[in-house]
Design an enzyme around this catalytic site. Structure first.
Site, PDB file in Angstrom:
ATOM      1  N   CYS A 257      25.081  38.767 -48.627  1.00  0.00           N
ATOM      2  CA  CYS A 257      25.610  37.967 -47.514  1.00  0.00           C
ATOM      3  C   CYS A 257      25.867  36.506 -47.891  1.00  0.00           C
ATOM      4  O   CYS A 257      27.012  36.061 -47.903  1.00  0.00           O
ATOM      5  CB  CYS A 257      24.634  38.020 -46.347  1.00  0.00           C
ATOM      6  SG  CYS A 257      24.453  39.684 -45.684  1.00  0.00           S
TER       7      CYS A 257
HETATM    8  N1  LIG Z   1      22.071  43.794 -46.439  1.00  0.00           N
HETATM    9  C1  LIG Z   1      21.892  42.875 -45.515  1.00  0.00           C
HETATM   10  O1  LIG Z   1      20.869  42.197 -45.484  1.00  0.00           O
HETATM   11  C2  LIG Z   1      22.944  42.600 -44.444  1.00  0.00           C
HETATM   12  C3  LIG Z   1      22.572  41.834 -43.330  1.00  0.00           C
HETATM   13  C4  LIG Z   1      23.508  41.589 -42.348  1.00  0.00           C
HETATM   14  C5  LIG Z   1      24.805  42.080 -42.499  1.00  0.00           C
HETATM   15  N2  LIG Z   1      25.158  42.806 -43.598  1.00  0.00           N
HETATM   16  C6  LIG Z   1      26.522  43.298 -43.674  1.00  0.00           C
HETATM   17  O2  LIG Z   1      26.530  44.693 -43.352  1.00  0.00           O
HETATM   18  C7  LIG Z   1      27.494  45.379 -44.135  1.00  0.00           C
HETATM   19  C8  LIG Z   1      26.826  46.480 -44.932  1.00  0.00           C
HETATM   20  O3  LIG Z   1      25.905  45.911 -45.837  1.00  0.00           O
HETATM   21  P1  LIG Z   1      24.758  46.762 -46.562  1.00  0.00           P
HETATM   22  O4  LIG Z   1      23.874  45.772 -47.224  1.00  0.00           O
HETATM   23  O5  LIG Z   1      24.186  47.772 -45.640  1.00  0.00           O
HETATM   24  O6  LIG Z   1      25.632  47.509 -47.686  1.00  0.00           O
HETATM   25  P2  LIG Z   1      25.159  48.763 -48.573  1.00  0.00           P
HETATM   26  O7  LIG Z   1      26.011  48.749 -49.799  1.00  0.00           O
HETATM   27  O8  LIG Z   1      23.680  48.779 -48.706  1.00  0.00           O
HETATM   28  O9  LIG Z   1      25.563  50.024 -47.690  1.00  0.00           O
HETATM   29  C9  LIG Z   1      26.863  50.351 -47.361  1.00  0.00           C
HETATM   30  C10 LIG Z   1      27.050  51.849 -47.474  1.00  0.00           C
HETATM   31  O10 LIG Z   1      28.395  52.170 -47.088  1.00  0.00           O
HETATM   32  C11 LIG Z   1      28.835  53.259 -47.880  1.00  0.00           C
HETATM   33  N3  LIG Z   1      30.304  53.314 -47.824  1.00  0.00           N
HETATM   34  C12 LIG Z   1      31.204  52.529 -48.471  1.00  0.00           C
HETATM   35  N4  LIG Z   1      32.458  52.888 -48.123  1.00  0.00           N
HETATM   36  C13 LIG Z   1      32.344  53.904 -47.245  1.00  0.00           C
HETATM   37  C14 LIG Z   1      33.277  54.692 -46.531  1.00  0.00           C
HETATM   38  N5  LIG Z   1      34.595  54.475 -46.629  1.00  0.00           N
HETATM   39  N6  LIG Z   1      32.818  55.687 -45.733  1.00  0.00           N
HETATM   40  C15 LIG Z   1      31.496  55.891 -45.623  1.00  0.00           C
HETATM   41  N7  LIG Z   1      30.553  55.187 -46.263  1.00  0.00           N
HETATM   42  C16 LIG Z   1      30.973  54.195 -47.063  1.00  0.00           C
HETATM   43  C17 LIG Z   1      28.256  52.967 -49.250  1.00  0.00           C
HETATM   44  O11 LIG Z   1      28.166  54.158 -50.023  1.00  0.00           O
HETATM   45  C18 LIG Z   1      26.879  52.405 -48.883  1.00  0.00           C
HETATM   46  O12 LIG Z   1      25.880  53.403 -48.856  1.00  0.00           O
HETATM   47  C19 LIG Z   1      28.168  44.305 -44.993  1.00  0.00           C
HETATM   48  O13 LIG Z   1      29.302  43.838 -44.334  1.00  0.00           O
HETATM   49  C20 LIG Z   1      27.125  43.219 -45.051  1.00  0.00           C
HETATM   50  O14 LIG Z   1      27.719  41.951 -45.265  1.00  0.00           O
HETATM   51  C21 LIG Z   1      24.230  43.096 -44.566  1.00  0.00           C
END
Ligand SMILES: NC(=O)c1ccc[n+]([C@@H]2O[C@H](COP(=O)([O-])OP(=O)(O)OC[C@H]3O[C@@H](n4cnc5c(N)ncnc54)[C@H](O)[C@@H]3O)[C@@H](O)[C@H]2O)c1
Length: 415
Positions: A257
């Site tokens: 992030c």
């Molecule tokens: N990690 C954090 O602390 C956090 C906090 C707040 C917001 N976010 C936001 O949330 C979102 C997700 O982050 P995250 O950390 O969970 O990411 P992550 O990489 O841990 O998880 C995302 C998942 O989405 C899957 N994916 C990708 N493309 C896909 C598709 N087309 N169809 C289905 N699945 C698909 C991936 O395989 C992965 O398992 C991002 O935008 C991030 O900026 C993350």
């Protein structure tokens, strides 16, 4: 309710679990079959989600790779990654892929909520047209909203339930529908007037952190020149009961992030001929912090008559923050690469990260490495490590996290 979650990562899995724990049926979808297989076998791959908690809701949480399985859901929440391209611009490919697949199975009456962090306008201008390729109209045939995720991996004092949830729908009805959905798992819902303020709220929260971290990182650099202990100053300032919020300096910003989100806002701002200098300056200072850390490594070794070239440097903690195994954008990786370029022999120890294949490294046992290293750098301060022992056994310690603050030793240097 039956709730679909697209993207079962750090955001999607805890969210799916929260709905399942409230008794809802959850269909979790991920493009990565290994994650789906792990969940089907009852194994968690996220530190904050225990395999026991998954076992407790095994009947309520199904994992799939098939978008058709989302057709029966009342609501579908999108939690896919929103990284940057090589040119440091928003990369919405995951979101576009997910939206395209979802539009093929979208049903009248469903709610779609986007949680991925992104620039203002994404829900309306990018997501909506793709979903409407289904022939259904947003705001009329299906509901559409943005609700930013606020999860902080590793944090235990605030949970999904106790962290207020911001929601902004395309129409008032969309907002109410989303508020009702999240009201099942959150105590407090904060309604805003549309998706754009909700999208920008998330960016503001992260940019606020980025700017303040840059401020204390710069202060730490200045303190080195002035020979003042930055930690002492920050601790003293933090005693002010109003008008000051404590942020700590460190080796740089990591994670999915903070290093990324400011670029999402800068991108949108540029489209409007606006250059958010504050935001970009903070990004620049934080991105350069690992370089400064490498200079500190050079100086620390120099002070004991050693060169970086040929010195054995142990990096303690390589994940981007304590208590997690996530290495995305971790400053430790930059420090390792730059130190290697100077000829350092690098090893690392991290109880959360078994290997760094791209750097051809595996976590080494601490007891083997401490005494045999020329320098131990504390880059990420996992709570499991006994730092008193590190200082007692290593010939030289450089602490970028201030975790040795209570200690005084000849062989100890702090940021
Ligand atoms: N990690 C954090 O602390 C956090 C906090 C707040 C917001 N976010 C936001 O949330 C979102 C997700 O982050 P995250 O950390 O969970 O990411 P992550 O990489 O841990 O998880 C995302 C998942 O989405 C899957 N994916 C990708 N493309 C896909 C598709 N087309 N169809 C289905 N699945 C698909 C991936 O395989 C992965 O398992 C991002 O935008 C991030 O900026 C993350």
């Amino acid at each position: 309710m039956k709730i679909g979650i697209i993207g079962l990562g750090y955001v999607g899995l805890p969210l799916g679990l929260a709905f399942a724990e409230e008794g809802h049926d959850v269909v979790g979808l991920d493009a990565d079959p290994r994650k789906v297989d792990a969940l089907r076998a009852g194994e968690s791959y996220i530190e904050d989600v225990s395999s026991e908690s998954l076992a407790a809701v095994a009947q309520k949480l199904a994992a799939t790779t098939h978008y058709e399985d989302l057709a029966e859901c009342d609501a579908v929440i999108i939690c896919v990654p929103t990284p940057l391209t090589q040119a440091r611009e928003p990369d919405l490919t995951h979101l576009i892929d997910a939206a395209t697949s979802l539009s093929g199975v979208l049903q009248r009456g469903q709610l779609v909520s986007l949680e991925s962090t992104t620039y203002p306008g994404t829900t309306r201008e990018r997501l909506r047209p793709i979903l409407e390729e289904s022939g259904l109209a947003a705001g009329r045939d299906f509901h559409l909203a943005f609700s930013p995720e606020r999860i902080d991996p590793g944090r235990t004092d605030f949970t999904v339930r106790t962290t207020p949830k911001v929601v902004g729908g395309l129409t008032e009805a969309c907002t109410e529908r989303a508020a009702a959905l999240y009201g099942e798992i959150c105590d407090e819902i904060v309604r805003v007037s549309g998706p754009e303020p909700a999208e920008l709220t998330k960016l503001l929260e992260n940019i606020f952190r980025s700017v303040n971290i840059a401020l204390v990182n710069e202060l730490a650099q200045l303190c080195e020149r002035l020979d003042i202990d930055a930690w002492e100053v920050i601790e003293a300032a933090a005693t002010k009961p109003f008008g000051f919020m404590r942020f700590d300096p460190g080796p740089g910003m990591g994670g999915h992030c903070l290093p990324i989100d400011p670029f999402y806002l800068a991108f949108k701002a540029r489209e409007h001929d606006f250059y958010p200098e504050f935001v970009e300056l903070a990004g620049k200072i934080n991105q350069n912090q690992p370089l400064w850390c490498v200079t500190r490594i050079e100086h620390a070794l120099n002070d004991v008559g050693k060169a970086v070239k040929g010195s054995k440097v142990l990096i303690l903690g390589v994940s981007y923050k304590a208590g997690v195994g996530d290495i995305r954008e971790s400053p430790a990786l930059k420090i390792i690469r730059l130190s290697r370029e100077l000829g350092a022999e690098i090893s690392y120890h991290d109880p959360y990260v078994a290997e760094l294949p791209e750097l051809d490294l595996r976590s080494a046992p601490l007891e083997d490495e401490l005494a045999s290293s020329d320098l131990v750098c504390i880059v990420t301060a996992h709570a499991e490590i006994d730092y008193e022992r590190v200082v007692a056994e290593a010939p030289l310690v450089l602490d970028f996290r201030g975790v040795t603050r209570g200690l005084k030793a000849e062989n100890l240097v702090r940021l």
